[in-house]
Design a protein around this motif. Sequence first.
Motif, PDB file in Angstrom:
ATOM      1  N   LEU A 277       0.831  -1.203   0.000  1.00  0.00           N
ATOM      2  CA  LEU A 277       0.000   0.000   0.000  1.00  0.00           C
ATOM      3  C   LEU A 277       0.871   1.261   0.000  1.00  0.00           C
ATOM      4  CD1 LEU A 277      -2.847   1.182   0.146  1.00  0.00           C
ATOM      5  CD2 LEU A 277      -2.684   1.071   2.654  1.00  0.00           C
ATOM      6  N   THR A 278       1.933   1.238   0.776  1.00  0.00           N
ATOM      7  CA  THR A 278       2.858   2.374   0.779  1.00  0.00           C
ATOM      8  C   THR A 278       3.496   2.556  -0.597  1.00  0.00           C
ATOM      9  OG1 THR A 278       3.329   1.971   3.122  1.00  0.00           O
ATOM     10  CG2 THR A 278       4.885   3.338   1.903  1.00  0.00           C
ATOM     11  N   MET A 279       3.890   1.439  -1.198  1.00  0.00           N
ATOM     12  CA  MET A 279       4.437   1.487  -2.556  1.00  0.00           C
ATOM     13  C   MET A 279       3.403   2.034  -3.531  1.00  0.00           C
ATOM     14  SD  MET A 279       5.940  -1.702  -4.808  1.00  0.00           S
ATOM     15  CE  MET A 279       6.840  -2.324  -3.380  1.00  0.00           C
ATOM     16  N   TYR A 280       2.173   1.645  -3.341  1.00  0.00           N
ATOM     17  CA  TYR A 280       1.091   2.120  -4.211  1.00  0.00           C
ATOM     18  C   TYR A 280       0.896   3.630  -4.061  1.00  0.00           C
ATOM     19  CZ  TYR A 280      -3.673   2.851  -5.893  1.00  0.00           C
ATOM     20  OH  TYR A 280      -4.781   3.334  -6.543  1.00  0.00           O
TER      21      TYR A 280
ATOM     22  N   ASP B 152      -9.304  -4.057   6.878  1.00  0.00           N
ATOM     23  CA  ASP B 152      -8.371  -3.757   7.970  1.00  0.00           C
ATOM     24  C   ASP B 152      -7.172  -2.966   7.460  1.00  0.00           C
ATOM     25  OD1 ASP B 152     -10.052  -5.153   9.593  1.00  0.00           O
ATOM     26  OD2 ASP B 152      -8.907  -7.020   9.510  1.00  0.00           O
ATOM     27  N   LEU B 153      -6.768  -3.241   6.239  1.00  0.00           N
ATOM     28  CA  LEU B 153      -5.627  -2.520   5.672  1.00  0.00           C
ATOM     29  C   LEU B 153      -5.982  -1.060   5.400  1.00  0.00           C
ATOM     30  CD1 LEU B 153      -2.733  -2.717   4.521  1.00  0.00           C
ATOM     31  CD2 LEU B 153      -3.756  -3.326   2.325  1.00  0.00           C
TER      32      LEU B 153
ATOM     33  N   ALA C 203      -3.588   4.988   5.034  1.00  0.00           N
ATOM     34  CA  ALA C 203      -4.438   4.610   3.907  1.00  0.00           C
ATOM     35  C   ALA C 203      -5.416   5.719   3.550  1.00  0.00           C
ATOM     36  CB  ALA C 203      -5.194   3.321   4.233  1.00  0.00           C
ATOM     37  N   ALA C 204      -5.806   6.543   4.529  1.00  0.00           N
ATOM     38  CA  ALA C 204      -6.782   7.605   4.255  1.00  0.00           C
ATOM     39  C   ALA C 204      -6.239   8.594   3.227  1.00  0.00           C
ATOM     40  CB  ALA C 204      -7.140   8.313   5.555  1.00  0.00           C
ATOM     41  N   ARG C 205      -4.991   8.979   3.355  1.00  0.00           N
ATOM     42  CA  ARG C 205      -4.401   9.915   2.400  1.00  0.00           C
ATOM     43  C   ARG C 205      -4.332   9.299   1.008  1.00  0.00           C
ATOM     44  NH1 ARG C 205       0.051  10.836  -0.311  1.00  0.00           N
ATOM     45  NH2 ARG C 205       0.959   8.872   0.443  1.00  0.00           N
ATOM     46  N   ILE C 206      -3.954   8.006   0.958  1.00  0.00           N
ATOM     47  CA  ILE C 206      -3.833   7.328  -0.337  1.00  0.00           C
ATOM     48  C   ILE C 206      -5.191   7.234  -1.016  1.00  0.00           C
ATOM     49  CG2 ILE C 206      -3.228   5.137  -1.426  1.00  0.00           C
ATOM     50  CD1 ILE C 206      -1.094   4.782   0.722  1.00  0.00           C
TER      51      ILE C 206
END
Length: 722
Positions: free
Chosen positions: A529-532, A585-586, A592-595
């Motif tokens: 997710l961080t990479m995404y 959960d992820l 994740a909110a910013r992404i």
Amino acid sequence: MSTLDKFFTVDGTKHILFHHRDQEQEGVGETIRSVSVVSRTHSRAGNRHRLYVTSSIDDVLVNGRATLFSRQDESKAITSANIHKEVYLTVLDGSVGLAQGVCMLVRNVFYPVLRHSRWDTLMEISGGAKMVEKFLSSVDTFVRVLEGACDSLQDNVVLPDCAQVDLCLLTTKEEIVLTSSNMEAMEAVDMCVRMWMQQIAKVLTESEQIHRESDNVGPRAELEFWKRRMAKFNALEEELRSGKVKAALKCQQVAQSKLLKDWARIEQAIIDSALEAKDNVRFLYTIDDCCEPLYSNNPLQIVASLPGLMNAVRMVFTISRYYNTSERMTSLLVKVTNQMITSCRNYVTNFDVDTVWSQPREELFQKIDACGSLHQAYRNNYEKTRKTVAAAGSKQSFEFSESYIFGKFDTFVRRLNKVVQMFQLIETYSCLERCHIDGVEVIVGRYRAAVSSMKKKTYDFLDHRKQEFDEDFAEFEKNICDVHVQLRAFIGERFTGLHTTRAALQFLSIVERLGLPELGQEERYAAALTMYGRELDMVSKLYMRQRLQPPLERDVPPVAGKIQWVRQLHRRIEEPMNVFREKPDLLARGEAARIVKVFNRVGKAFFEYELLYYGAWIQQLDVVKTYLQRPLLVWDSESREMLVNMDADVFMVIRECECMVRMGLEIPHAGKQLKASKGDLRRKYEQLRVSVYATHVFSRNSTLSLYKLDFGFDRNSAVSLA
């Protein structure tokens, strides 16, 4: 030789028996030959034996090894061609006694063969299975009765005769008085009585001792023990009522011997022991009927018979005069437990035909579940019986050592559960066999080695008394744990080498399909997710930089190319997000909110971009439609040539329509007409070009003026294709 000849002829004898007998014994049958042998059991060295053959087996007393040949059908002659089909061979060892030899033959040969036979014909009819079980149960009962008879014969107590005085001849009072007055005779009688008392006291002492038996015997062994004990004391009572004992006691009474008091005590002890044995046998016979399912049924069927069995045990505990002690009731229930374990083991292994490895896993697990159900039902019925006895207000409580009664069964069930755990581990990690990730072969090799090590064990996995399995299972668990740790490290190393979100998610999807727990998937999905998020920012910048002049594929019109380009960018960010959406959960994590916010903003920009160009193209389509209203041919005053008046935008719009349809976009009716008339327009356009070209060639080579040519239409007229 006539006996042998009759066995091979039509309608001849059905049996022929070969057996050895001492030469001094009177034989039955025809002597074939005489040999000199050394008997290992019954004969002294150098005794001569004779080999006898007879067709009558009813009157033969076999005291050695005998060989019996039987014919299946007397109407057929026995020849070398059919002897292997028509004649059956049975070897009987009578050296241990005829009854014991028959018992060994039935128990070790016939019964196992019958137990493992398929019984196909009987199984096909209704009730055939019950008939087979009933027959096998009757054979087993016959063997047990025969074994009990043999044991009773061996345990009989015989009081020896008095060597100096023939007590059987003392039948009258005068003879007894005369013997009593003879000091030497009385000394011999006293010595004989003391010897009897010692012999009887030894029997009584042995009966009071705890009898040793195998740790896996069933409740029938308890009945057989008391039957043998009853037979022993009944025989001893018969000895006490014999003539020699009565004569010896009368002599003691006349002589007023001090041995009479001790004799009376011993005699009463024998009577009490005999009464105890008879009473216990009577009650144990009641329990034996209820124990029949333990020997002939499977665990699921045994569960249904447990209430009746426990009621019989409760009745014995409540009514019996001798058997209601804690020690004996505990011993009985332990034997019931032993037989349940034996029945469970036979059920799981199909009476030692199969192993845990040779059966389908699902079938094996169902059998083990049935054993667990029996274990729980046994405990429940025991507890119910205990409460019933307590509610009845009995003086004695139905309280026995549960650890002693259920301990073996608890251990056996734990062993079964470990077997299930072993196969579950094997099944869980068998996915490694189907894994195609490069470099995983070493881990698969360690898994195969761990499984192969367990398969090579030669002991019985279901024997809860063998502690080797517990040690090997612990080692197997450790090896599987090492495989798991190594696999997790391998996955982490491979994941670190991936640099795109798409590749990372594809790799994690392959790992997830393995179905293995605790491989660190959550942390790796968080890293993906961080990479995404970084890729999302990069795609956003790429869009801003190339949105005006995006790179188009070859032979793709501009509007459709831009829409295709923005859709590719959208798929690049949407496909990973679809995977992340399946993991709430992820997405609940803070970063994740910013992404998600950036994804929505970029996705909205892509949608607006596509909508903008799509709308502009729709408007362009209306303009292009007017092109078809123009004249087909126009006169160029400068070049003084006729030209085909076809705008290139028409074919460009048709190509746009085709691409729009391929991308799933709706096109207006005018666009559908253009797309449908593409071939006709192209053909007419080419025809006009050829015609105009031919006209130009003709005009250059002719002196006639073009104005004088009659084309059949006014050059200023408006001819259209609309």
